[in-house]
Design an enzyme around this catalytic site. Structure first.
Site, mmCIF file in Angstrom:
data_model
loop_
_atom_site.group_PDB
_atom_site.id
_atom_site.type_symbol
_atom_site.label_atom_id
_atom_site.label_comp_id
_atom_site.label_asym_id
_atom_site.label_seq_id
_atom_site.Cartn_x
_atom_site.Cartn_y
_atom_site.Cartn_z
ATOM 1 C CG ASP A 37 -2.104 0.870 1.107
ATOM 2 O OD1 ASP A 37 -2.104 1.718 0.207
ATOM 3 O OD2 ASP A 37 -3.050 0.710 1.895
ATOM 4 C CG ASP A 38 -0.210 4.817 0.006
ATOM 5 O OD1 ASP A 38 -0.974 4.485 -0.916
ATOM 6 O OD2 ASP A 38 -0.542 5.596 0.914
ATOM 7 C CB CYS A 77 -6.536 2.865 -1.628
ATOM 8 S SG CYS A 77 -6.394 1.325 -0.809
ATOM 9 N NE ARG A 81 -5.887 -1.323 -1.709
ATOM 10 C CZ ARG A 81 -4.904 -1.924 -1.030
ATOM 11 N NH1 ARG A 81 -5.079 -3.117 -0.526
ATOM 12 N NH2 ARG A 81 -3.756 -1.311 -0.839
ATOM 13 C CE LYS A 134 -6.212 0.274 2.138
ATOM 14 N NZ LYS A 134 -5.334 1.450 2.136
ATOM 15 C CG HIS A 136 -9.896 0.794 0.977
ATOM 16 N ND1 HIS A 136 -8.910 1.736 0.849
ATOM 17 C CD2 HIS A 136 -10.997 1.468 1.414
ATOM 18 C CE1 HIS A 136 -9.378 2.922 1.191
ATOM 19 N NE2 HIS A 136 -10.636 2.779 1.531
ATOM 20 C CB SER A 159 -6.838 3.534 4.631
ATOM 21 O OG SER A 159 -6.877 3.395 3.241
ATOM 22 C CG HIS A 240 -2.049 3.949 3.761
ATOM 23 N ND1 HIS A 240 -2.413 4.778 4.794
ATOM 24 C CD2 HIS A 240 -2.878 4.262 2.726
ATOM 25 C CE1 HIS A 240 -3.411 5.556 4.394
ATOM 26 N NE2 HIS A 240 -3.714 5.262 3.146
ATOM 27 C CG ASP A 292 -2.241 0.834 -3.081
ATOM 28 O OD1 ASP A 292 -1.070 1.248 -2.961
ATOM 29 O OD2 ASP A 292 -3.176 1.237 -2.373
ATOM 30 C CG ASN A 293 -1.762 4.256 -4.513
ATOM 31 O OD1 ASN A 293 -2.881 3.887 -4.169
ATOM 32 N ND2 ASN A 293 -0.860 4.691 -3.627
ATOM 33 C CE LYS A 313 -2.938 7.514 -1.355
ATOM 34 N NZ LYS A 313 -3.013 6.956 0.006
#
Lengths: 474, 474
Positions: A37-38, A77, A81, A134, A136, A159, A240, A292-293, A313
């Site tokens: 994540d991130d 996010c 996903r 996660k 989301h 998150s 994240h 994810d980004n 992001k």
């Protein structure tokens, strides 16, 4: 002669012991998709980070395939996903918002039941399926992983910075950075639930041990399902912000807390590979690793790095959507792949590699990477759409990327959030100019025309449904 | 029992055949130092470039050691080369200029005879020594490689953009970029001499084949000297602009002409390794690969990338002096090393690895890396000085870098060349913040004090001689 004969016997023994496990199993592969994540494009050793130590991921990148032009389908996010799990652009299923960019604890909806996930198709074909980490894609029961093709779920529904309590601040512009520069965040300030299957088992989730627990759950699942085919979706909720690590990893990385987090994730991947090898499953298991980004830059040293890419992001610059892509295991032919790939391609790739048909009553945006993974054939993907707020901000076609709308994100630096609809699009050759520095639009009107035609054709079949991120319960 | 005995015999046979070559040779290692020109920190696959394909260097980085915090001693050519070959800061021998930053075709001087190069020490200890490529330490006979410890020289005496003819433009601000964006430079526009030993054998040097010829010379030298210990200093004059490649590599890289050049260099390294392996020399030869300084950014897509680092060639930001450092071969223990290293450390390292003493009648700035290379012991280097114009602009001590003077370079972007003597120094933690974004000076006065003490002590023993880059013959 005796030597020769004995050598032959030894060889036969070795060959038979190596393949004994494989021959007992189906011809289908196991799959592990690790989705962090991130994490930025530049945050792994093999992608150029100088002080984050990621030996397990680097080994995977070297022994397997390192994709250097691999994209998430969104720079935030929830849509990212949805896209990975369905193989479809989130604009097709309402999982990208016009104003609200991700789902929140008070969001009304989630991933629609009508969508088909990788897990659903694999489960229908006899796989044991698990989602760890996660989600989301909707926190209400009807949207949770068990209702989307997973046999088991262990993780947090949104998150790790949501559900703030005790007056906690989370976000850029709210002094998070000033507060946490020299201090560890505390789980107690975020009322995030930890869910097992459909039930909350811990609240607030102890986030300091969460990465470790997620990795252990994956290892355990391999151990318990080694005689079946399995699909593990391991979606770490870190790096994240707020950043958490276990005591074992606190202060371990030269890169500070952010590096500690990445190194703990990397360590967990080492444990997963160890478990695969212990059970002779490395030859028929594929691990995919991606993010994810891009990095959430306003968090400064608590955010990652997009390396040589521009921005991070939330934006449709390369730093927002281009992410590391690592594919390892089974018969993957080692190499560095600079053809285009997308997280949406994972769906058809995994299915095709196990000879499972893709449901075809809907438009799929994913394109199978199988022949590139196995034989280094050129990637079939030619186009990347960069959506933001249900609009196309930019399009990459082959090496060329045209920007039609530009906008910063999270008001970092101050004032950068202004949306600018460009009168003249910007055009970059990303193969030559990955940092998007040298606009070549004036000299290449025919390429802009080509991209405009691609957009027109794309829109013909789009019919976007309702924005499902907009409505809130309270 | 028979199997066991036979296995033992087989093992013994394998061991003896592997080491047969070694046992016939001296205990000294061979050394190949590959030094490229203006290649940035981010221009190799293993250092994060997405579209430059460098399989041979990536393999070396993976099988050997990849140093991620490795520095050139200067951000421009002449001082950088003097430092690598002597193991000393160029301020100690006049090879850094107060106004003229490098040597030119009309420069009066070169590397003083009193300096001792790696080649001299190795030659005194029975090595065959060769310099191939760009010299840039004085073009007059008395300064050329044969007068500095090399048995043989084949290369060009200064940069490949010097001695311009036909009204050719070379430099940033002079429309080089506008001219060459879609056009290949031509050798005929640069009256650069190709020298063999002390004689000009070709003028202008055909630069399109120059990388290929330099690589071939190195391969040939290995072939002809395989029964002796040898030292090869292979200093490619590319990817310094103007960029040239052979027809074999033109258009080969997705990254354009710059990528073609890097890929041709990488290919040559593959040929060198092949020749080493063919002669069973890979087990007692060390290859070092690095760059003389960061990318020459004003040349835009004809320049390289510093990856996540700030700025490039000519500046004392990280992008100016931090370069890829790859060490491969012999007993080097594979790994990623994020301890500090400098091109000046190559001198004492190579000598120590072959048990040759360093001459000690002078101050050496190099520190042996031997124990890190062999055993992953922490690097002994704690400090990096960033000199520009005979002044200390910045100092790194452990993870902290203080800037006392900041200045852009080549007036790119326009106006950036202004020298600013900072009232309050800037301070960055480079382990956490490699891109030099977050100034932490206010909160760390004690670190600034420590660095100031280091500078005072350093200056006590300096006594800089005359600036030898200043005087011209015409």
């Amino acid at each position: 002669m005796i030597i020769k004969l004995n050598l032959l016997l030894i060889s036969l023994f070795i060959i038979s012991s190596c393949s004994s496990n494989l021959s007992e199993k189906s011809d289908k592969l196991n799959f592990i998709v690790v989705f962090v994540d991130d994490m930025g494009y530049g945050d792994l050793g093999s992608f150029g980070h100088p002080t984050i130590n990621t030996p397990n991921l680097d080994k995977m990148a070297y022994e397997g395939q390192k994709w250097t032009q691999f994209y998430s389908a969104s720079s935030v996010c929830t849509p990212s996903r949805a896209a990975l799990l369905t193989g479809r652009l989130p604009i097709r299923n309402g999982m990208i918002g016009s104003t609200t960019r991700v789902l929140f604890p008070n969001s009304k909806y989630g991933l629609p039941d009508s969508e088909i996930t990788i897990a659903e198709r694999l489960k229908e074909n006899g796989y044991k399926t698990v989602a760890i980490g996660k989600w989301h894609l909707g926190h209400k029961k009807k949207y949770l992983p068990l209702q989307h093709g997973f046999d088991y779920y262990f993780g947090i529904p949104y998150s790790n910075d949501m559900d703030k309590i005790n007056g906690e601040t989370c976000c850029p512009g709210k002094q998070y950075w000033q507060k946490y520069q020299n201090q560890r965040p505390e789980s107690i300030n975020y009322n995030v639930p930890l869910i097992e299957n459909n039930d909350i088992i811990e609240r607030p989730a102890d986030q300091t041990t969460i990465t470790k627990r997620f990795s252990s759950k994956a290892v355990e699942f391999i151990k318990n399902n080694k005689d079946d085919n399995f699909f593990i979706y391991l979606a770490h909720n870190l790096p994240h912000t707020p950043l958490f690590v276990s005591d074992d990893f606190l202060g371990k990385s030269k890169r500070g807390l952010y590096g500690d987090v990445i190194e703990e994730i990397d360590h967990g991947i080492g444990l997963i590979i160890k478990e695969l090898k212990k059970n002779n499953l490395d030859n028929n298991t594929i691990i995919v690793f991606t993010s994810d980004n891009g990095p959430w830059l306003p968090f400064e040293s608590h955010s990652g790095s997009a390396g040589l890419l521009r921005e991070g992001k939330g934006t449709t610059w390369e730093g927002g959507q281009r992410v590391p892509g690592i594919f390892w295991g089974a018969e993957i032919k080692p190499g560095v792949i600079s053809g285009l790939g997308s997280t949406m391609d994972i769906f058809p790739t995994l299915l095709e590699m196990s000879n499972i048909s893709i449901v075809n009553n809907r438009i799929m945006d994913g394109i199978s990477m199988k022949n590139t993974l196995l034989n280094h054939e050129p990637s079939k993907r030619e186009t990347i759409f960069y959506y933001r707020s249900r609009e196309i901000y930019a399009v990459r076609h082959r090496e060329f990327k045209a920007h039609f709308i530009v906008q910063g994100s999270y008001d970092y630096p101050k004032g950068s959030d202004k949306k600018i609809i460009l009168e003249k699009p910007l055009l970059y050759n990303l193969n030559i100019d990955p940092s998007e520095k040298y606009n070549i639009a004036d000299k290449n009107p025919e390429i802009l025309n080509e991209i405009n035609t691609i957009i027109e054709n794309h829109k013909k079949n789009l019919n976007p449904p309702k924005d499902l991120l907009l409505d809130m319960d309270w």
